[in-house]
Design a protein around this motif. Structure first.
Motif, short mmCIF file in Angstrom:
data_model
loop_
_atom_site.label_atom_id
_atom_site.label_comp_id
_atom_site.label_asym_id
_atom_site.label_seq_id
_atom_site.Cartn_x
_atom_site.Cartn_y
_atom_site.Cartn_z
N CYS A 658 35.50 30.23 43.65
CA CYS A 658 36.58 31.19 43.10
C CYS A 658 36.90 31.81 44.14
CB CYS A 658 35.19 32.11 42.20
SG CYS A 658 36.12 33.43 41.17
N ILE A 659 38.42 32.63 43.38
CA ILE A 659 39.37 33.72 44.54
C ILE A 659 38.92 34.97 43.75
CG2 ILE A 659 40.58 34.27 45.56
CD1 ILE A 659 41.25 31.37 46.94
N LEU A 660 38.90 36.06 43.33
CA LEU A 660 38.52 37.40 43.18
C LEU A 660 39.84 38.53 44.16
CD1 LEU A 660 34.87 37.79 41.80
CD2 LEU A 660 37.11 36.72 40.66
N HIS A 661 40.91 38.32 43.25
CA HIS A 661 42.38 39.54 43.89
C HIS A 661 42.17 40.28 43.54
CE1 HIS A 661 46.34 39.39 45.26
NE2 HIS A 661 46.05 39.90 45.97
N VAL A 662 41.39 41.41 44.69
CA VAL A 662 41.47 43.10 44.41
C VAL A 662 42.80 43.90 44.23
CG1 VAL A 662 40.42 45.25 44.15
CG2 VAL A 662 39.03 43.29 44.72
N VAL A 663 43.19 43.67 43.38
CA VAL A 663 45.16 44.99 42.82
C VAL A 663 44.56 46.33 43.09
CG1 VAL A 663 47.61 44.99 41.90
CG2 VAL A 663 45.81 43.24 42.29
N GLY A 664 44.78 46.74 43.59
CA GLY A 664 44.60 48.90 43.85
C GLY A 664 46.33 49.46 42.61
N VAL A 665 46.12 49.72 41.85
CA VAL A 665 46.81 50.19 41.05
C VAL A 665 47.84 51.23 41.69
CG1 VAL A 665 47.86 51.23 38.90
CG2 VAL A 665 46.63 49.60 39.26
N GLY A 666 49.29 51.16 42.29
CA GLY A 666 49.50 52.41 43.28
C GLY A 666 49.64 52.23 44.88
N GLN A 667 48.86 51.05 45.01
CA GLN A 667 48.76 50.80 46.60
C GLN A 667 49.83 50.05 46.89
OE1 GLN A 667 44.35 51.13 46.13
NE2 GLN A 667 45.06 53.16 47.87
N VAL A 668 49.97 48.94 46.21
CA VAL A 668 50.89 47.21 46.60
C VAL A 668 52.07 47.12 45.37
CG1 VAL A 668 48.90 46.28 45.03
CG2 VAL A 668 50.34 45.54 47.09
N ASP A 669 53.15 47.06 46.40
CA ASP A 669 54.14 46.48 45.69
C ASP A 669 53.79 45.20 44.72
OD1 ASP A 669 55.20 48.30 47.00
OD2 ASP A 669 56.56 47.17 48.03
N GLU A 670 54.80 44.73 43.77
CA GLU A 670 54.02 43.41 43.61
C GLU A 670 54.56 42.52 43.61
OE1 GLU A 670 56.47 44.42 39.12
OE2 GLU A 670 55.77 46.31 38.62
N ASP A 671 56.15 42.72 44.70
CA ASP A 671 56.40 41.69 45.72
C ASP A 671 55.00 40.96 46.51
OD1 ASP A 671 58.58 41.59 44.35
OD2 ASP A 671 59.55 42.42 45.72
N GLU A 672 54.37 41.58 47.47
CA GLU A 672 53.64 41.76 47.80
C GLU A 672 52.30 40.79 46.96
OE1 GLU A 672 52.19 45.06 49.45
OE2 GLU A 672 54.28 44.72 51.07
N VAL A 673 51.79 41.06 45.75
CA VAL A 673 50.89 40.78 45.39
C VAL A 673 50.61 39.45 45.16
CG1 VAL A 673 49.24 40.95 43.12
CG2 VAL A 673 49.80 42.73 44.37
N GLN A 674 52.37 38.91 44.53
CA GLN A 674 53.10 37.54 43.98
C GLN A 674 52.73 36.76 45.35
OE1 GLN A 674 56.71 38.33 42.41
NE2 GLN A 674 55.62 37.60 40.36
N GLU A 675 53.06 37.08 46.43
CA GLU A 675 52.93 36.42 47.44
C GLU A 675 51.52 35.92 47.91
OE1 GLU A 675 55.44 38.43 50.71
OE2 GLU A 675 57.66 38.37 49.21
N THR A 676 51.17 36.79 48.33
CA THR A 676 49.74 36.84 48.41
C THR A 676 49.03 35.32 47.88
OG1 THR A 676 49.34 38.73 49.98
CG2 THR A 676 47.59 37.86 49.34
N ALA A 677 48.76 36.15 46.47
CA ALA A 677 48.39 34.81 45.50
C ALA A 677 48.58 33.72 45.17
CB ALA A 677 48.31 36.14 43.85
N ALA A 678 49.91 33.43 44.96
CA ALA A 678 51.11 32.30 45.89
C ALA A 678 50.06 31.55 47.09
CB ALA A 678 52.41 32.32 45.99
#
Length: 740
Positions: A658-678
């Motif tokens: 299982c991979i748990l992807h932590v997303v910090g609100v107000g700290q990361v761009d949406e495009d970076e989150v999508q690219e990392t998750a992909a």
């Protein structure tokens, strides 16, 4: 849709979302309003003080009373309020006011500062306003002192009254001069008529003719005058007709040349001109016949009307074929033809009128044939004398009236209210300036906030994480202060935060296969990573390990972030050896595992090694270590570096369940989150989920309502919720797993 996506305007924006944005950008709002208030305060303090004096004038609509015989029927000239306003705001008004102030008596002790120096500047200081549907004019003058504002306002009003008085006097003087000249000419004319009458009467010894013959003579003279006027009118109309016909012929010639120069057409242009001339003649003939025949006269109107209709039809058929480039010429030609027709009708009417007057004059002349020529001439001279005396009397009365009006004339402007100046200056007004400055700053701050929000691509809400796709959100953690982070591992811990981690643990238990029915290779390997450093993934890994251990599960926490190890700090330990030492073979795995202050929780710290961490994780020993740890614990939680910074997490991803992807609100761009998750999903993990850290309070507190917060409810770490509540908390992607 594309435009809405570029502007990033969600369709379900609520008031709380707007307030959250304003709270987040509060520093921008405070900065803009503060700067605007500072600028407004500076401008207000450095603005020269000015007072505004106000007075009121009333416009009297005086209609001229001096009229003569020739003025009857003329429209009375009355000055409008707009004319008064223009005069008050003119440069001449400012110049007259300055002259009026300079001519004030010396006893008033006016200083040079009390008299405006520049005419244009003083003109700008004068403002006027006319209330609607009234004869009032409000006059306002701005000055640098209260006394000067009152002085200048009264000066403008008094100077304007004097100006209007001069205008009235000048107009009456012109009227008197005109009447005087006309009176002298009338007197001379009357005297000549009397002299001719007396001389003729004495020389011919004539007597008065009967009253009836006298009246006939008067009528004859009237008809004679009307006949002369009718002849002049006929000559004028004939001249007009000739001018219109000349212009029509000129336009016909232009049309002919335009048609010849434009090449062949589908119609005969000469025929068009001939038909137009023929139609004009027929119309003129019909106009003449209207004076000679009635509508009931047989055999006349049908014939002429039929010819006119046939000529018009043939002309219209030919005009339809006209080229587009000569249509304006034909339109002008048609207009001139109509004008010529009207002029011809006017000539015919004038001829008819003249013929009637001549006939009446001749009839009266025949009636006067029996009157002696001497008596008729005497009657004519007597009438001229009577007319001269009447005109002289009328002009004499008008001249006397004008002289009386000149002595009493005072213009049509009166001061209805003298100048009034408030005690407070009209500017600067500190409160008003600060209010305007604050509003301007608020407006600018809203623009700045909107611009910043449009350019900000950072993740702001839990809902936005869900829309990014790739996995459900199994938990939202609130923002914690440093004091709360330090106290989290102790006995005093915030209830809402503890229960948020318990909810993540419960969601994992429902989403992952149970430990009893796990795969043959043992426990579950949970890899925790983030997009960028600083999103709190190491803290979440430590607190998740504690939460799982409190629930009775055996947990091994592996600090896989060898570049910036954090678990020693979070657990208040100082273990020098760990995973790196095991991978290079310096110590066995059993010696590297250490116990923690939480039951069922062991820790494998990062250790130290000179080798690159990415190379170490790519070694076969790493998979062997995780396989061994699977057999030793129910859950193996691996804390890895940020996936977008280094490749450590991507290398370890295929080894995790299982991979748990932590997303910090107000700290990361949406495009970076999508690219990392992909990139992480390319490892094809059995479970991929998001954990939102530093979530807004309104979202993070949603989990609190599912718990019982009475003392002892979480003594052993068990969450007091029902299965139906869990099904409602879980995202849609995990409801089926929970239902099993």
């Amino acid at each position: 849709m594309v435009e809405q996506q570029n502007l990033r305007i969600p369709s379900n924006v609520s008031l709380w979302d707007v307030l959250a944005i304003l709270w987040r950008r509060l520093w921008v709002i405070i900065l803009c309003i503060g700067v605007a208030l500072g600028v407004a305060y500076y401008i207000s303090r450095h603005t020269q003080r000015a007072w505004l004096g106000s007075a009121q004038l009333i416009v009297l609509q005086i209609v001229p009373t001096v009229t003569t015989q020739s003025d009857r029927g003329a429209q009375s000239m009355v000055e409008s309020t707009e004319t008064q306003l223009s005069m008050l705001q003119s440069t001449e008004m400012a110049r007259r006011t300055i002259i009026w102030l300079k001519n004030k008596p010396a006893s008033l002790h006016l200083t040079p500062r009390d008299i405006p120096r520049n005419v244009l500047d003083f003109q700008k200081a004068i403002s006027v306003l006319a209330p609607k549907d009234t004869n009032l004019i409000n006059v306002s003058v701005e000055a640098g002192s209260r006394a000067r504002a009152k002085l200048w306002t009264d000066a403008v009003c008094d100077a304007f009254v004097d100006w209007k008085h001069e205008v009235a006097q000048r107009n009456l003087e012109k009227t008197i001069d005109s009447l005087d000249g006309r009176l002298q000419r009338a007197q001379a004319q009357m005297q000549r008529a009397e002299s001719r009458e007396t001389a003729y009467k004495n020389s011919h010894h004539v007597v008065d003719v009967p009253v009836q013959q006298h009246e006939t003579l008067n009528q004859y003279q009237i008809r004679e005058n009307e006949t002369l006027l009718a002849k002049q009118d006929l000559q004028l109309k004939q001249t007009t007709l000739k001018d219109v016909e000349a212009r029509r012929d000129n336009e016909n010639e232009k049309l002919r040349r335009a048609l010849l120069s434009g090449g062949p057409t589908v119609r005969d242009d000469g025929e068009v001109i001939r038909l137009q001339s023929q139609l004009s003649q027929l119309l003129a003939q019909r106009s003449s016949m209207e004076k000679m025949y009635t509508k009931e006269y047989p055999g006349v109107w049908d014939d002429i009307d039929g010819k006119i209709a046939d000529t018009r039809r043939r002309l219209n058929d030919l005009v339809v074929a006209t080229r587009a480039d000569v249509l304006p010429n034909i339109q002008r030609q048609g207009s001139l033809i109509d004008e010529a027709k009207m002029a011809a009708l006017a000539v015919n009417f004038a001829q008819t009128k003249l013929a009637g007057l001549v006939q009446q004059r001749d009839l009266l002349k025949s009636q006067l044939s029996k009157i002696p020529a001497e008596s008729m001439e005497y009657a004519r001279l007597a009438r001229e004398t009577e007319i001269g005396r009447g005109l002289y009397s009328t002009l004499n009365v008008a001249l006397s009236t004008a002289r009386i009006n000149k002595d009493q004339a005072s213009g049509n402007i009166l001061v209805s209210s003298p100048a009034i100046v408030p005690a407070d200056p009209v500017r600067p007004n500190l409160l008003r300036d600060l209010l305007f400055g604050g509003l301007a700053g608020l407006f600018l701050s809203m623009i700045a906030v909107f611009a910043l929000e449009q350019s900000d691509r950072r993740v702001r809400t839990v809902e936005r994480v869900r829309t990014l796709g790739g996995g459900p959100v199994i938990g939202a953690l609130p923002r914690l202060s440093h004091a709360q982070l330090r106290a989290f591992g102790g006995p005093v811990m915030q209830t809402r935060t503890r229960e948020a981690y318990n909810l993540i643990r419960a969601n994992l238990s429902l989403a992952l296969p149970s430990v009893a029915g796990a795969t043959a290779r043992g426990g579950q390997v949970l890899l925790i990573t983030s997009t960028v450093p600083g999103e709190g993934k190491s803290t979440i890994a430590a607190h998740m390990s504690r939460s799982l251990a409190r629930s009775g599960k055996s947990v091994i926490l592996v600090d896989g972030d060898m570049r910036r190890p954090t678990q020693n700090l979070l657990f208040n330990t100082d273990e020098p050896q760990g995973l790196a030492d095991v991978l290079v073979g310096e110590i066995p795995l059993g010696d590297a595992l250490v116990s923690s202050n939480i039951d069922h929780l062991s820790i494998l710290h990062s250790g130290r090694s000179d080798a690159n961490p990415s190379d170490l994780f790519a070694w076969p020993q790493m998979k062997q270590v995780l396989d061994v740890l699977r057999q030793e614990a129910d859950f193996v939680i691996v804390d890895t570096p940020a996936a977008s910074a280094v490749a450590d997490a991507l290398i370890l991803a295929p080894l995790a369940d299982c991979i748990l992807h932590v997303v910090g609100v107000g700290q990361v761009d949406e495009d970076e989150v999508q690219e990392t998750a992909a990139a992480l999903r390319m490892a094809n993990p059995r479970t991929f989920a998001y954990i939102v850290n530093r979530a807004p309070k309104d979202k993070a507190s949603e989990y609190k309502k599912y718990y019982t917060s009475t003392p002892g409810a979480w003594g052993n770490g068990t969450v007091q919720t029902t299965r139906q509540e869990w099904l409602r908390i879980l995202p849609p992607a995990q409801e089926d797993v929970a239902a099993e």
